[in-house]
Design a protein around this motif. Structure first.
Motif, PDB file in Angstrom:
ATOM      1  N   UNK A  61       0.828  -1.206   0.000  1.00 18.51           N
ATOM      2  CA  UNK A  61       0.000   0.000   0.000  1.00 18.51           C
ATOM      3  C   UNK A  61       0.864   1.258   0.000  1.00 18.51           C
ATOM      4  N   UNK A  62       1.991   1.236   0.664  1.00 14.69           N
ATOM      5  CA  UNK A  62       2.879   2.402   0.649  1.00 14.69           C
ATOM      6  C   UNK A  62       3.341   2.716  -0.764  1.00 14.69           C
ATOM      7  N   UNK A  63       3.737   1.702  -1.510  1.00 19.35           N
ATOM      8  CA  UNK A  63       4.183   1.919  -2.890  1.00 19.35           C
ATOM      9  C   UNK A  63       3.045   2.456  -3.738  1.00 19.35           C
ATOM     10  N   UNK A  64       1.863   1.919  -3.564  1.00 19.31           N
ATOM     11  CA  UNK A  64       0.717   2.376  -4.360  1.00 19.31           C
ATOM     12  C   UNK A  64       0.308   3.795  -3.967  1.00 19.31           C
ATOM     13  N   UNK A  65       0.458   4.132  -2.698  1.00 21.59           N
ATOM     14  CA  UNK A  65       0.136   5.497  -2.261  1.00 21.59           C
ATOM     15  C   UNK A  65       1.118   6.504  -2.861  1.00 21.59           C
ATOM     16  N   UNK A  66       2.392   6.138  -2.901  1.00 22.84           N
ATOM     17  CA  UNK A  66       3.397   7.027  -3.487  1.00 22.84           C
ATOM     18  C   UNK A  66       3.140   7.231  -4.977  1.00 22.84           C
ATOM     19  N   UNK A  67       2.851   6.170  -5.698  1.00 26.65           N
ATOM     20  CA  UNK A  67       2.572   6.298  -7.120  1.00 26.65           C
ATOM     21  C   UNK A  67       1.233   6.991  -7.362  1.00 26.65           C
ATOM     22  N   UNK A  68       0.300   6.840  -6.436  1.00 28.21           N
ATOM     23  CA  UNK A  68      -0.969   7.551  -6.575  1.00 28.21           C
ATOM     24  C   UNK A  68      -0.813   9.050  -6.525  1.00 28.21           C
ATOM     25  N   UNK A 222      -4.093   4.488  -8.043  1.00 34.45           N
ATOM     26  CA  UNK A 222      -4.787   5.752  -7.853  1.00 34.45           C
ATOM     27  C   UNK A 222      -5.456   5.720  -6.487  1.00 34.45           C
ATOM     28  N   UNK A 223      -5.445   6.846  -5.807  1.00 32.63           N
ATOM     29  CA  UNK A 223      -6.030   6.878  -4.470  1.00 32.63           C
ATOM     30  C   UNK A 223      -7.508   6.520  -4.505  1.00 32.63           C
ATOM     31  N   UNK A 224      -8.236   6.977  -5.504  1.00 28.56           N
ATOM     32  CA  UNK A 224      -9.651   6.653  -5.594  1.00 28.56           C
ATOM     33  C   UNK A 224      -9.902   5.172  -5.834  1.00 28.56           C
ATOM     34  N   UNK A 225      -9.136   4.566  -6.722  1.00 31.59           N
ATOM     35  CA  UNK A 225      -9.302   3.126  -6.980  1.00 31.59           C
ATOM     36  C   UNK A 225      -8.881   2.306  -5.767  1.00 31.59           C
ATOM     37  N   UNK A 226      -7.886   2.767  -5.006  1.00 28.10           N
ATOM     38  CA  UNK A 226      -7.507   2.081  -3.778  1.00 28.10           C
ATOM     39  C   UNK A 226      -8.648   2.100  -2.764  1.00 28.10           C
ATOM     40  N   UNK A 242      -7.615   3.741   5.357  1.00 24.10           N
ATOM     41  CA  UNK A 242      -7.041   4.858   6.103  1.00 24.10           C
ATOM     42  C   UNK A 242      -5.961   5.599   5.324  1.00 24.10           C
ATOM     43  N   UNK A 243      -4.997   4.875   4.777  1.00 22.29           N
ATOM     44  CA  UNK A 243      -3.843   5.540   4.172  1.00 22.29           C
ATOM     45  C   UNK A 243      -4.176   6.283   2.876  1.00 22.29           C
ATOM     46  N   UNK A 244      -4.899   5.697   1.915  1.00 23.39           N
ATOM     47  CA  UNK A 244      -5.261   6.505   0.737  1.00 23.39           C
ATOM     48  C   UNK A 244      -6.218   7.640   1.069  1.00 23.39           C
ATOM     49  N   UNK A 245      -7.120   7.436   2.050  1.00 22.75           N
ATOM     50  CA  UNK A 245      -8.026   8.512   2.440  1.00 22.75           C
ATOM     51  C   UNK A 245      -7.256   9.666   3.071  1.00 22.75           C
ATOM     52  N   UNK A 246      -6.263   9.353   3.896  1.00 24.83           N
ATOM     53  CA  UNK A 246      -5.439  10.406   4.483  1.00 24.83           C
ATOM     54  C   UNK A 246      -4.638  11.130   3.417  1.00 24.83           C
ATOM     55  N   UNK A 250      -5.021  15.116   3.003  1.00 23.64           N
ATOM     56  CA  UNK A 250      -3.887  16.006   3.208  1.00 23.64           C
ATOM     57  C   UNK A 250      -3.523  16.766   1.941  1.00 23.64           C
ATOM     58  N   UNK A 251      -3.645  16.122   0.781  1.00 18.35           N
ATOM     59  CA  UNK A 251      -3.345  16.803  -0.482  1.00 18.35           C
ATOM     60  C   UNK A 251      -4.338  17.931  -0.744  1.00 18.35           C
ATOM     61  N   UNK A 252      -5.628  17.645  -0.548  1.00 21.45           N
ATOM     62  CA  UNK A 252      -6.652  18.680  -0.724  1.00 21.45           C
ATOM     63  C   UNK A 252      -6.460  19.795   0.294  1.00 21.45           C
TER      64      UNK A 252
END
Length: 276
Positions: A61-68, A222-226, A242-246, A250-252
């Motif tokens: 999930x960390x790798x996917x969050x970074x690429x997201x 993608x954060x949404x697909x996650x 939790x992690x993609x939602x955060x 935080x980005x918004x």
């Protein structure tokens, strides 16, 4: 001193720098390939081997969050840039020339787009054209240019009546020169603020489309697909949500903090009262 007076702006800039670094250096920061499957290690919680845990297919999930972060920032910058370009041209034509041009662009075209909810228009476009990064950007730009056009139109109508514009006309300056040298430089401040806030909306819109399965197709992260993949594991593996939602939040939040700070900084009355 300015950091102390605007701590939220400093937080926003700091968060944005973190996201930009994550997006640019994702291949070096990601501990694993975001598309690598490991069915024997699926739904693992956060640990030393997987800081953010793994999803239902064993992907890190960390790798996917970074690429997201890459997809979200590319969409945000591209959508705001394209929307601003379209809105700038349409708003300048409507506000500068008025008459039939203003009637066609403002009354008919803009109102027609405003009559449809932006996200529904984007969903319809992507559903018709098919999912993909380019289609998502075009869809969100089509639904988002009207706000910039309305803002530009109002600003141009106010500035074109100023004395320095009349003086430029009296000296024989062409419409193009008046627009580029005298009008546009004086309407940039509200456009910059609107663009910063618009990037936050673009990140949310991209996450919404990806959550509905209309964003970047798999296996791209993608954060949404996650978040969509994590729906069925909300209670037994909450770290998937939790992690993609955060990351989205935080980005918004960073773009909104920066937009509010820019608005306060560029408003002379606010700067005077705050001592900036």
């Amino acid at each position: 001193m300015r950091v102390k007076r605007q701590p939220l702006a400093a937080i926003g800039v700091g968060l944005l720098v973190v996201f930009v670094v994550c997006a640019v250096f994702a291949p070096w920061l990601a501990p694993q390939d975001p598309a690598r499957l490991d069915l024997t290690g699926r739904l693992m919680g956060p640990s030393a081997a997987h800081w953010f845990g793994t999803d239902e297919l064993g992907r890190d999930i960390l790798s996917r969050t970074l690429y997201g972060a890459r997809i979200s920032l590319v969409v945000a910058v591209s959508v705001v840039g394209l929307s601003l370009a379209i809105g700038l041209v349409a708003g300048c034509l409507a506000g500068f020339y008025g008459g039939w041009a203003d009637t066609v662009i403002n009354v008919y075209v803009m109102n027609a787009f405003l009559a449809l909810p932006g996200i529904l228009l984007a969903i319809a476009f992507v559903a018709f054209m098919g999912p993909g990064l380019g289609n998502v950007i075009v869809a969100l730009a089509i639904s988002g240019w009207v706000g910039y056009a309305r803002l530009v139109r109002g600003q141009v109508m106010a500035v074109k009546e100023r004395e320095f514009v009349e003086a430029a006309r009296a000296l024989g300056a062409s419409d193009l020169r008046v627009m580029t040298r005298h009008v546009l430089p004086n309407i940039l401040q509200p456009l910059i603020v609107q663009a910063a806030i618009g990037m936050a909306g673009a990140v949310l819109a991209e996450a919404t489309l990806s959550f509905l399965g209309l964003g970047v197709p798999p296996p791209a992260a993608s954060w949404g697909s996650m978040l969509n993949d994590a729906r069925s594991h909300l209670f037994d593996s909450p770290h998937l949500v939790f992690f993609p939602a955060m990351a989205v939040m935080l980005c918004v939040l960073s773009f909104n903090f920066i937009g509010d700070a820019l608005r306060d900084f560029m408003d002379p009355r606010t700067r005077l009262s705050a001592g900036l």
